[in-house]
Design a protein around this motif. Sequence first.
Motif, PDB file in Angstrom:
ATOM      1  N   UNK A 102       0.830  -1.106  -0.151  1.00 41.60           N
ATOM      2  CA  UNK A 102      -0.142  -0.197   0.062  1.00 41.60           C
ATOM      3  C   UNK A 102       0.873   1.313  -0.117  1.00 41.60           C
ATOM      4  N   UNK A 103       0.663   2.065  -1.133  1.00 43.54           N
ATOM      5  CA  UNK A 103       1.802   3.194  -1.141  1.00 43.54           C
ATOM      6  C   UNK A 103       0.918   4.463  -0.570  1.00 43.54           C
ATOM      7  N   UNK A 104       1.321   5.190   0.279  1.00 43.92           N
ATOM      8  CA  UNK A 104       1.008   6.342   0.870  1.00 43.92           C
ATOM      9  C   UNK A 104       1.989   7.645   0.781  1.00 43.92           C
ATOM     10  N   UNK A 105       1.306   8.687   0.470  1.00 44.56           N
ATOM     11  CA  UNK A 105       2.098   9.842   0.342  1.00 44.56           C
ATOM     12  C   UNK A 105       1.488  11.116   1.015  1.00 44.56           C
ATOM     13  N   UNK A 106       1.868  12.573   0.684  1.00 41.49           N
ATOM     14  CA  UNK A 106       1.369  13.587   1.170  1.00 41.49           C
ATOM     15  C   UNK A 106       1.704  14.613   0.706  1.00 41.49           C
ATOM     16  N   UNK A 107       1.716  14.525  -0.710  1.00 43.72           N
ATOM     17  CA  UNK A 107       2.237  15.626  -1.693  1.00 43.72           C
ATOM     18  C   UNK A 107       0.981  15.838  -2.737  1.00 43.72           C
ATOM     19  N   UNK A 108       0.806  17.160  -2.908  1.00 47.70           N
ATOM     20  CA  UNK A 108      -0.304  17.560  -3.994  1.00 47.70           C
ATOM     21  C   UNK A 108       0.061  16.768  -5.380  1.00 47.70           C
ATOM     22  N   UNK A 141      -0.186   6.898  -6.683  1.00 43.56           N
ATOM     23  CA  UNK A 141      -0.004   6.564  -5.181  1.00 43.56           C
ATOM     24  C   UNK A 141      -1.182   6.239  -4.801  1.00 43.56           C
ATOM     25  N   UNK A 142      -1.265   5.133  -3.893  1.00 41.43           N
ATOM     26  CA  UNK A 142      -2.732   4.412  -3.648  1.00 41.43           C
ATOM     27  C   UNK A 142      -3.521   5.637  -2.685  1.00 41.43           C
TER      28      UNK A 142
END
Length: 203
Positions: free
Chosen positions: A147-153, A160-161
Amino acid sequence: MNRSAEINGNLMSKPFPLNIVKSFLVLSLSCFLLIHLASPKAAAQETSSRAYAIKAGFIYNFTRFIKWPPSSRLNGNTYNICVVGDNPFGSILERLEEKHRSKEHPLKIKLDVSQNNFEGCHMLFVSFSERFNVEQIVEQTKNLQILTVGDTEGFAERGIDINLLVAKNKVKFEISKQCLDRKGFKVSSELYDLATLVRGGCQ
């Protein structure tokens, strides 16, 4: 059905507890309150770390809302959470790991993982520092139960999931259902209700 089958995601139809749904709402509200109850100077200094504490809480709760495919080979009930690129959480993830060491869903944090080796990762946080490598990371993980997680617009649109964002002093999240479906993840309908659905860059 034994417990190991449940851990490995075979009980896909099991309802998700209502208190877990409420926990997401509480986290968002907490983010708003933590920022606005602080003094202006303190808020300016601490907003980022507070926001990442909330994001870490979301990351933990994703392990409860989402069922990994049986082929993901979870070791017992422990979730390995990896970070590729810079670690924006500071010591928050390690504290989260310690807090939940004896809980139903213990975590194992792996920082500074190599882009060439995501072996053993169940969740992969893709840092802002990897914004120029997102397509490569998506390509590397598209056939894996990671599970891929990011926090970038824009990360969700790029494949990214799940993407965590701060809007109006609240932590919110986007989900690429297309990407999650492709990997075989089973997501609670309640989680979808709380998210903004984005058509991700999955091929």
